[in-house]
Design a protein around this motif. Structure first.
Motif, mmCIF file in Angstrom:
data_model
loop_
_atom_site.group_PDB
_atom_site.id
_atom_site.type_symbol
_atom_site.label_atom_id
_atom_site.label_comp_id
_atom_site.label_asym_id
_atom_site.label_seq_id
_atom_site.Cartn_x
_atom_site.Cartn_y
_atom_site.Cartn_z
ATOM 1 N N THR A 12 7.586 -74.574 96.046
ATOM 2 C CA THR A 12 6.695 -73.510 96.486
ATOM 3 C C THR A 12 6.282 -73.750 97.928
ATOM 4 O O THR A 12 5.818 -74.836 98.279
ATOM 5 C CB THR A 12 5.437 -73.466 95.595
ATOM 6 N N LEU A 15 0.721 -72.513 101.210
ATOM 7 C CA LEU A 15 -0.128 -71.458 101.755
ATOM 8 C C LEU A 15 -0.781 -71.935 103.043
ATOM 9 O O LEU A 15 -0.918 -71.178 104.009
ATOM 10 C CB LEU A 15 -1.205 -71.090 100.722
ATOM 11 N N ARG A 50 -0.928 -75.390 98.334
ATOM 12 C CA ARG A 50 -0.200 -74.259 97.794
ATOM 13 C C ARG A 50 -1.128 -73.289 97.076
ATOM 14 O O ARG A 50 -2.223 -73.652 96.693
ATOM 15 C CB ARG A 50 0.914 -74.753 96.862
ATOM 16 N N ALA A 51 -0.667 -72.062 96.918
ATOM 17 C CA ALA A 51 -1.479 -71.041 96.257
ATOM 18 C C ALA A 51 -1.852 -71.495 94.848
ATOM 19 O O ALA A 51 -1.017 -72.024 94.114
ATOM 20 C CB ALA A 51 -0.705 -69.723 96.212
ATOM 21 N N PHE A 85 -1.744 -71.035 108.390
ATOM 22 C CA PHE A 85 -2.102 -70.336 107.155
ATOM 23 C C PHE A 85 -1.178 -69.146 106.975
ATOM 24 O O PHE A 85 -1.141 -68.248 107.814
ATOM 25 C CB PHE A 85 -3.565 -69.876 107.212
ATOM 26 N N ASP A 86 -0.400 -69.177 105.896
ATOM 27 C CA ASP A 86 0.541 -68.101 105.592
ATOM 28 C C ASP A 86 1.440 -67.799 106.795
ATOM 29 O O ASP A 86 1.691 -66.633 107.128
ATOM 30 C CB ASP A 86 -0.230 -66.844 105.168
ATOM 31 N N GLU A 104 -9.112 -63.706 104.326
ATOM 32 C CA GLU A 104 -8.268 -64.532 103.459
ATOM 33 C C GLU A 104 -8.832 -65.921 103.216
ATOM 34 O O GLU A 104 -8.474 -66.582 102.243
ATOM 35 C CB GLU A 104 -6.870 -64.664 104.086
ATOM 36 N N ARG A 188 -7.706 -65.795 99.608
ATOM 37 C CA ARG A 188 -6.653 -66.601 98.991
ATOM 38 C C ARG A 188 -6.967 -68.086 99.063
ATOM 39 O O ARG A 188 -6.330 -68.890 98.388
ATOM 40 C CB ARG A 188 -5.324 -66.300 99.673
#
Length: 351
Positions: A12, A15, A50-51, A85-86, A104, A188
């Motif tokens: 994964t 994030l 990670r998310a 971030f992202d 976010e 998030r």
């Protein structure tokens, strides 16, 4: 608690990715306020998240945990490093460009009484992020009063609580109000800075269980900052141990709590209180000698060497890299890293 496997961690995309993050505060003296040094509050920190994952930052007071949290949400500007971030590096962004990002990423502070305005009702406190971001509309609708009621219900408060003020609530309820405000924009990532340290043990458990439930429900990621390792063990997927502004060991919750390899981590874990009314706890307690060095004048080489029973000449000459030297699957910054209980140079000082 939802568990993230090692396969998830490798497949994964993160994030959040932090690379060589530093924050140095200048030390000024004299009439002209000349800079004569720097306080290395955060020094070369790298991590990822990670998310839906919880990464805890732990360590003694003054180790740089809270400063790291404030850097992640850009309440402080970094001296060096990247905060990705992202896919977007937040470090160089000017303040005027951060509004979109703050939808976010949100932060929840340690003291809810200090972070909640005494002049605003709970409704206005929770609705404030919506108004700032232009998402609050009068009348019915999920972006207005209905959204505030939904958030209060989400964190275990009743609709009538919206008309009250912060001073009318208990500490645990105020922290729930803070959580509702932090969740208003569906972030998030939440940075939780000692969110339960001021609460009674029973209330701590309620808030922690609420956070876990919300994570499973919403998929939000947490950076959880705490010095309470019992709480950290309950909520974390992974744990990063900080000392004097740097990460000295990082790994999964199981790695850190069952196979700690850095002497500092081993000392922290040995101090966790265990309910034992009959006095049969036979764990070896490790007592660290000396004080934490000043971040304005840290020791050469390994910053922990002045308190470490394993320290040798190489520790003063060479700063250990954060790598896996033991083969147990997680890195630590120690020349003589050994799993807890394994033989190594010196003997830990015990009580």
């Amino acid at each position: 608690m939802t568990s993230l496997t090692k396969e998830d961690a490798t497949t994964t995309a993160p994030l959040l990715r932090v690379e060589h993050l530093s924050k140095h505060f200048p030390v000024r003296k004299g009439v002209l306020r000349r800079t004569v040094g720097a306080i290395r509050a955060v020094d070369d920190v790298s991590l990822d998240l990670r998310a839906g994952e919880t990464l805890s930052l732990v360590g003694e007071s003054g180790c740089g945990k809270s400063t790291t949290g404030r850097l992640l949400v850009r309440l402080l500007d970094p001296t060096a490093g990247r905060i990705v971030f992202d896919g977007v590096d937040l470090a160089p962004l000017p303040q005027r460009n951060l509004r979109e990002v703050r939808r976010e990423i949100q932060i929840m502070f340690q003291d809810p009484y200090a972070s909640l305005s005494p002049r605003m009702t709970v409704h206005d406190i929770v609705a404030e992020p919506l108004r700032v971001q232009g998402r609050y509309r009068s009348g019915s609708g999920t972006d207005g009063a209905d959204r505030v009621a939904e958030l209060l219900d989400l964190v275990g408060l009743r609709p009538e609580h919206a008309r009250r003020y912060a001073h009318e609530f208990s500490g645990g309820q105020r922290q729930r109000v803070s959580l509702a405000r932090a969740l208003a924009l569906n972030p998030r990532l939440l940075v939780l800075d000692e969110p339960v340290s001021a609460l009674d043990v029973s209330v701590q458990a309620q808030v922690i269980n609420q956070l876990r439930s919300l994570q499973e429900q919403l998929g939000v990621a947490y950076v959880f900052i705490s010095h309470n390792l019992s709480v950290v063990r309950h909520i974390s997927h992974r744990v990063a141990v900080m000392y004097l502004g740097s990460i000295v060991e990082i790994g999964t919750r199981t790695d850190i709590f069952t196979h700690p390899t850095h002497p500092y981590t081993q000392a922290l874990l040995s101090a966790i209180p265990v309910p034992d009314p009959e006095g049969r706890d036979e764990r070896e307690r490790i007592t660290l000698v000396g004080d934490v060095p000043s971040p304005s004048n840290p020791p050469s080489g390994c910053t922990f060497r002045t308190r470490c029973w394993k320290a040798q000449d190489i520790c003063a000459r060479e700063k250990p890299a954060l790598v896996d030297r033991t083969g147990v699957g997680h890195p630590s910054a120690c020349h003589f890293a050994e799993p807890s209980g394994a033989p190594g140079p010196g003997k830990p000082p015990s009580t």
